[in-house]
Design an enzyme around this catalytic site. Structure first.
Site, PDB file in Angstrom:
ATOM      1  CE  LYS A 151       2.775  17.870 -29.900  1.00 49.39           C
ATOM      2  NZ  LYS A 151       3.046  19.022 -29.006  1.00 49.39           N
ATOM      3  CG  ASP A 152       3.351  12.355 -31.780  1.00 41.30           C
ATOM      4  OD1 ASP A 152       4.238  13.188 -31.527  1.00 41.30           O
ATOM      5  OD2 ASP A 152       2.563  11.910 -30.919  1.00 41.30           O
ATOM      6  NE  ARG A 161       7.004  23.644 -31.409  1.00 44.98           N
ATOM      7  CZ  ARG A 161       6.253  24.202 -30.454  1.00 44.98           C
ATOM      8  NH1 ARG A 161       6.158  25.523 -30.362  1.00 44.98           N
ATOM      9  NH2 ARG A 161       5.625  23.461 -29.566  1.00 44.98           N
ATOM     10  NE  ARG A 162       5.931  22.787 -26.503  1.00 40.23           N
ATOM     11  CZ  ARG A 162       5.214  21.681 -26.392  1.00 40.23           C
ATOM     12  NH1 ARG A 162       5.770  20.581 -25.865  1.00 40.23           N
ATOM     13  NH2 ARG A 162       3.978  21.640 -26.809  1.00 40.23           N
ATOM     14  NE  ARG A 201      10.358  11.863 -24.199  1.00 43.82           N
ATOM     15  CZ  ARG A 201      10.530  10.629 -24.664  1.00 43.82           C
ATOM     16  NH1 ARG A 201      11.753  10.135 -24.816  1.00 43.82           N
ATOM     17  NH2 ARG A 201       9.505   9.887 -24.988  1.00 43.82           N
ATOM     18  NE  ARG A 233       5.502  15.906 -21.046  1.00 43.83           N
ATOM     19  CZ  ARG A 233       5.069  16.259 -22.244  1.00 43.83           C
ATOM     20  NH1 ARG A 233       5.658  17.243 -22.911  1.00 43.83           N
ATOM     21  NH2 ARG A 233       4.047  15.641 -22.802  1.00 43.83           N
ATOM     22  CB  CYS A 249      12.954  15.050 -33.612  1.00 42.56           C
ATOM     23  SG  CYS A 249      11.277  14.381 -33.627  1.00 42.56           S
TER      24      CYS A 249
END
Length: 306
Positions: free
Chosen positions: A85-86, A133-134, A151, A157, A244
């Site tokens: 996804k990066d 998105r989240r 981050r 996290r 993004c």
């Protein structure tokens, strides 16, 4: 002295290193040699250095890959290991995606000391994430929830959520599993209500476009079905020019030579969603994903795409 067959480039986070060690293990087994024949080269990226703001404000896609791509083109590494996804939708000239390892669980996971579901979070709860998105999908389900920037690597996290600095966070379940931390997930979110990011759960491998020997070595460990799924998902994202700055989700399932795809674009506040579903043969995966993107694009109101 052991002759190095391939130099494998990676970011230095615990998750990136775990993924790279898995690639090295598979390469050694597939090529019938010791793991020491594959050197790991850690490269610090711009995305790793930016911790004080969302990546969408710093350039978006490519922030975790450009230094690694440069090292590859300079001959410092032969293979790069990425969380798929990066990967930017358009690869730089001279660098190609060689394939993907078999895909892990694609779902997102909730981590919270307060509740075992998004619905059960307290009114006005804070959710820490850097993913638009989240944020949008949470706001769609719970408009009262406040989202704040969070981050850092997976362990950072997790620690902040479990210490109560935020009421909850959401992480990729695949990353937790690869780090042996799946037990830290409070709940795993169903795909039907919380669609993952394009490429989530897949480890992508890149190499120089003209490096036939490296592509041959990687071809022994990559997974065809994951390749079909990612071809559809990435084609969908490319049509939408996904960056993004726009909440976009997409997921393809592959079974018995058929592919089913579902894609979604959301308004940032979750107030509206726009969806598309398509099915077809795996041989048409890229075409199917592009068609899904064009279908959705034709229905989006002005201003939805950032």
């Amino acid at each position: 002295m052991t002759e190095i067959l391939l130099k494998i480039g990676t970011r230095g986070s615990p998750l990136a290193l775990a993924q790279t060690h898995e690639v090295r293990r598979l390469l050694a087994a597939a090529n019938g040699c010791d793991e020491s024949r594959f050197a790991i080269v850690v490269i610090r990226t711009t995305g790793d250095m930016i911790q004080d703001r969302p990546l969408s404000e710093a350039g978006g896609k490519g922030l975790f890959t450009k230094e690694i791509d440069a090292a590859m083109l300079n001959g410092e590494i032969d293979v790069a290991v990425h969380s798929s996804k990066d990967l930017p939708t358009a690869m730089p000239e001279g660098v190609a995606i060689a394939g993907y390892l078999p895909r892990e669980d694609v779902r997102d996971a909730l981590v919270s000391v307060h509740a075992d579901s998004i619905a059960a979070l307290p009114p006005g709860a804070t959710l820490g994430t850097a993913s638009l998105r989240r944020q949008a999908q949470v706001r769609r389900l719970r408009p009262d929830i406040q989202t704040v920037l969070l981050r850092g690597n997976v362990e950072t996290r997790l620690r902040k959520a479990e210490a109560g600095e935020v009421d909850a966070t959401i992480l990729a379940y695949a990353g937790l599993k690869r780090l042996g931390l799946a037990h830290r997930a409070t709940a795993v979110l169903d795909i039907d209500t919380f669609l993952p990011a394009v490429g989530q759960g897949a480890i992508g491998l890149t190499a120089r476009t003209n490096d036939a020997a490296t592509h041959l070595a990687l071809g022994r460990i990559v997974d065809a079905d994951t390749g079909y799924a990612l071809a559809a998902e990435r084609a969908f994202l490319a049509v939408l020019d996904g960056s993004c700055r726009t909440p976009i989700a997409g997921h393809a399932r592959v079974a018995l030579g058929r592919i089913s795809f579902r894609g979604m674009v959301l308004r940032a506040d979750g107030s509206q969603i726009f969806e598309v579903e398509m099915n077809g043969a795996t041989s048409d995966a890229r075409k199917l994903g592009a068609e899904a993107g064009h279908d959705l694009l034709s229905r989006l109101p002005a201003g939805v795409l950032g």
